[in-house]
Design a protein around this motif. Structure first.
Motif, mmCIF file in Angstrom:
data_model
loop_
_atom_site.group_PDB
_atom_site.id
_atom_site.type_symbol
_atom_site.label_atom_id
_atom_site.label_comp_id
_atom_site.label_asym_id
_atom_site.label_seq_id
_atom_site.Cartn_x
_atom_site.Cartn_y
_atom_site.Cartn_z
ATOM 1 N N PRO A 38 -2.441 22.218 47.012
ATOM 2 C CA PRO A 38 -1.977 21.774 45.739
ATOM 3 C C PRO A 38 -2.797 20.417 45.334
ATOM 4 O O PRO A 38 -3.290 19.699 46.054
ATOM 5 C CB PRO A 38 -0.326 21.325 46.103
ATOM 6 C CG PRO A 38 -0.279 22.268 47.308
ATOM 7 C CD PRO A 38 -1.637 22.537 48.134
ATOM 8 N N ALA A 39 -2.780 20.201 43.795
ATOM 9 C CA ALA A 39 -3.473 19.113 43.513
ATOM 10 C C ALA A 39 -2.953 17.797 44.207
ATOM 11 O O ALA A 39 -3.860 16.870 44.151
ATOM 12 C CB ALA A 39 -3.464 19.055 41.872
ATOM 13 N N THR A 40 -1.749 17.444 44.202
ATOM 14 C CA THR A 40 -1.196 16.352 44.587
ATOM 15 C C THR A 40 -1.807 16.162 46.082
ATOM 16 O O THR A 40 -2.200 15.083 46.487
ATOM 17 C CB THR A 40 0.416 16.229 44.675
ATOM 18 O OG1 THR A 40 0.748 16.350 43.384
ATOM 19 C CG2 THR A 40 0.962 15.001 45.400
ATOM 20 N N ALA A 60 -0.311 19.681 38.794
ATOM 21 C CA ALA A 60 -1.334 19.967 37.659
ATOM 22 C C ALA A 60 -1.428 21.263 37.163
ATOM 23 O O ALA A 60 -1.122 22.378 38.034
ATOM 24 C CB ALA A 60 -2.600 19.525 38.454
ATOM 25 N N GLY A 61 -1.500 21.368 35.762
ATOM 26 C CA GLY A 61 -1.517 22.564 35.080
ATOM 27 C C GLY A 61 -1.932 22.623 33.801
ATOM 28 O O GLY A 61 -2.432 21.722 33.201
ATOM 29 N N ASP A 62 -1.722 23.572 33.102
ATOM 30 C CA ASP A 62 -2.075 23.877 31.686
ATOM 31 C C ASP A 62 -0.955 24.630 30.852
ATOM 32 O O ASP A 62 -0.126 25.660 31.447
ATOM 33 C CB ASP A 62 -3.193 24.623 31.589
ATOM 34 C CG ASP A 62 -3.878 24.933 30.219
ATOM 35 O OD1 ASP A 62 -3.272 24.535 29.317
ATOM 36 O OD2 ASP A 62 -5.236 24.588 30.163
ATOM 37 N N GLY A 76 -7.628 25.364 40.765
ATOM 38 C CA GLY A 76 -6.833 24.412 41.344
ATOM 39 C C GLY A 76 -5.681 23.851 40.677
ATOM 40 O O GLY A 76 -5.171 22.813 41.138
ATOM 41 N N LEU A 77 -5.159 24.565 39.631
ATOM 42 C CA LEU A 77 -4.010 24.376 39.137
ATOM 43 C C LEU A 77 -2.808 24.801 39.840
ATOM 44 O O LEU A 77 -2.809 25.646 40.533
ATOM 45 C CB LEU A 77 -3.813 24.908 37.647
ATOM 46 C CG LEU A 77 -4.999 24.791 36.812
ATOM 47 C CD1 LEU A 77 -4.959 25.364 35.297
ATOM 48 C CD2 LEU A 77 -5.178 23.090 36.434
ATOM 49 N N ASP A 78 -1.552 23.976 39.784
ATOM 50 C CA ASP A 78 -0.370 24.329 40.697
ATOM 51 C C ASP A 78 0.551 25.067 39.665
ATOM 52 O O ASP A 78 1.400 25.803 40.027
ATOM 53 C CB ASP A 78 0.269 22.814 40.784
ATOM 54 C CG ASP A 78 -0.469 22.110 41.531
ATOM 55 O OD1 ASP A 78 -1.088 22.421 42.581
ATOM 56 O OD2 ASP A 78 -0.424 20.905 41.376
ATOM 57 N N TYR A 79 0.445 25.157 38.374
ATOM 58 C CA TYR A 79 1.283 25.790 37.442
ATOM 59 C C TYR A 79 0.483 26.341 35.913
ATOM 60 O O TYR A 79 -0.780 25.653 35.907
ATOM 61 C CB TYR A 79 2.485 25.183 37.034
ATOM 62 C CG TYR A 79 2.123 23.955 36.038
ATOM 63 C CD1 TYR A 79 2.234 24.398 34.665
ATOM 64 C CD2 TYR A 79 2.186 22.779 36.481
ATOM 65 C CE1 TYR A 79 2.180 23.206 33.512
ATOM 66 C CE2 TYR A 79 1.908 21.760 35.290
ATOM 67 C CZ TYR A 79 1.734 21.938 34.184
ATOM 68 O OH TYR A 79 1.432 21.298 33.159
ATOM 69 N N VAL A 103 2.797 16.972 35.410
ATOM 70 C CA VAL A 103 4.155 16.780 35.184
ATOM 71 C C VAL A 103 4.856 16.180 36.346
ATOM 72 O O VAL A 103 4.411 16.665 37.828
ATOM 73 C CB VAL A 103 4.984 18.121 34.784
ATOM 74 C CG1 VAL A 103 4.430 18.529 33.571
ATOM 75 C CG2 VAL A 103 4.849 19.275 35.746
ATOM 76 N N LEU A 104 5.522 15.156 36.610
ATOM 77 C CA LEU A 104 6.238 14.753 37.686
ATOM 78 C C LEU A 104 7.505 15.628 37.945
ATOM 79 O O LEU A 104 8.553 15.575 37.268
ATOM 80 C CB LEU A 104 6.696 13.448 37.545
ATOM 81 C CG LEU A 104 7.201 12.509 38.697
ATOM 82 C CD1 LEU A 104 6.324 12.514 39.789
ATOM 83 C CD2 LEU A 104 7.512 10.951 38.239
#
Length: 417
Positions: free
Chosen positions: A143-145, A160-162, A187-190, A331-332
């Protein structure tokens, strides 16, 4: 009100004129579908080099799909439908072929339309029969974090996403699963899947998410000649034929979020009136390649004082050269939320940041602090202009505003709300 009526098997010919277009962008041709019809096929013929006619469908029980100008034929059956359309029983009664008069030349645009009522469902194309045989993939990246070592903030974590991407359910070329794999490999999470004026892709999100190893967010790009907007969340279809204030109310009432897309984008720019402006806007679109151009920032500052900034890659096909996550919206996420609600609630609450890519320089805000990651030697522009180094925490006034990270050559690298 339908302008023209016909019967299944009959070919209707006509010409759409500029007067038709001026009186309203969407027209209807109505067909009475008899009981016992198992599936229907609609075929549109017109000179695509002379103009553009969008295509859609509604049945006695409501909306059944939209493909815009991407297709000239569709089939709807009980178990499968052409991408962009909703499978299900064919109710007897009045069906309507929807025409979007997108580009009509001065001399008018001749067309012909044929509706075929099938007594038995046609065989599904190979693409539909292969979907269930796909095996889950191994995750390619952390995950990006975790990959970037970003801190958890009071239990909240950055994803992290688009928020803007298309499939073959509208004018993209990839299936939902193929798109999900591309985004996961980035490498995106969503990823929010936001096909134009349809929600037929929503039914595939859960399985594609599980197989590709990425969170997929239900979305719809509400598309008109006077501007586009994204609606995110599990909120069903939003009627693009209604005024924009109704889009916003529908999204909010159903627990979703509405965002104005690429507000400065030639003939796709935002020109619709709002009585109450939504506070979320796609202030970084992939097409704004010149990072010295300040117009999007100026537009955002004029739009609202409490702007929630998001980005959009607007992915359609690999050969375009801009993959999902360019730019990346962070997004947090609230640990109390599950699934796509993590993303939707974060946007609704204004917990967003935007960077050029999932691994590029990043500026994150939490309370009255900025955390700068991967930005050695960059300059923070805002109420306190200063040079920062990786890992700096920068105190800023509580006054909301748009901040920028810039290199010495003046390339904007991040936006933060």
């Amino acid at each position: 009100m339908a302008w023209i009526t016909g019967a299944p098997g009959e070919t209707i010919r006509g010409t759409w004129t500029l007067d038709d277009r001026i009186s309203g962008p969407v027209k209807e041709v109505a067909f009475e579908i008899p009981a016992g019809t198992a599936a229907l096929t609609v075929r549109l013929g017109h000179d695509r080099s002379s103009g553009v006619i969008d295509l859609g469908c509604s049945g006695p029980d409501g909306f059944r799909g939209w493909s815009g100008g991407a297709r000239t034929e569709y089939t709807i059956g009980p178990l499968w439908a052409t991408p962009g359309y909703l499978p299900g029983d064919i109710e007897p009664g009045m069906w309507r072929v929807l025409f979007g008069l997108h580009r009509i030349p001065l001399e008018g645009l001749p067309y012909e339309i044929t509706v075929i009522a099938h007594p038995r469902p046609p065989v599904a194309p190979r693409d539909h029969s292969r979907r269930s045989r796909r095996a889950p993939r191994e995750p390619h990246r952390l995950p990006a974090t975790d990959r970037r070592g970003l801190p958890s903030l009071d239990g909240f974590t950055w994803l992290a996403g688009d928020l803007h991407a298309h499939t073959h359910h509208s004018d993209g070329t990839l299936s939902v699963y193929e798109l999900a794999c591309v985004a996961a490999d980035r490498g995106l999470d969503y990823l929010a899947v936001t096909d134009h004026n349809t929600v037929s892709h929503h039914a595939e999100l859960a399985s594609a998410s599980a197989l590709a190893g990425i969170l997929l967010v239900p979305g719809q790009e509400i598309t008109t000649d006077l501007g586009h907007a994204n609606a995110w969340g599990d909120i069903g279809w939003v009627d693009f034929r209604r005024p924009p204030d109704e889009w916003a109310r529908t999204a909010e009432d159903r627990g979703g979020v509405l965002s104005v897309n690429h507000p400065l984008a030639a003939d796709c720019a935002w020109r619709q009136p709002f009585c109450t402006r939504p506070r979320t806007a796609e202030l970084w679109h992939w097409s704004w390649w010149d990072r010295t151009w300040g117009a999007p920032l100026a537009w955002g500052q004029a739009w609202t004082d409490d702007l929630v900034v998001v980005g959009g890659g607007d992915f359609h096909r690999p050969e375009d050269g801009h993959p999902p996550g360019a730019p990346t919206t962070w997004v947090l996420a609230d640990p109390a939320c599950e699934g796509s609600e993590k993303v939707v609630r974060a946007i609704a609450d204004g917990r967003t940041a935007v960077s050029a890519s999932p691994d590029g320089p990043l500026l994150l805000r939490h309370g009255e602090e900025f955390l700068v990651d991967g930005a050695d030697g960059l300059v923070l522009w805002g109420p306190d202009t200063r040079r920062v180094i990786r890992g700096d925490r920068v105190l800023v006034p509580a006054r909301p505003g748009v901040h920028r990270l810039e290199t010495p050559v003046n390339e904007v690298m991040a936006l933060c709300t």
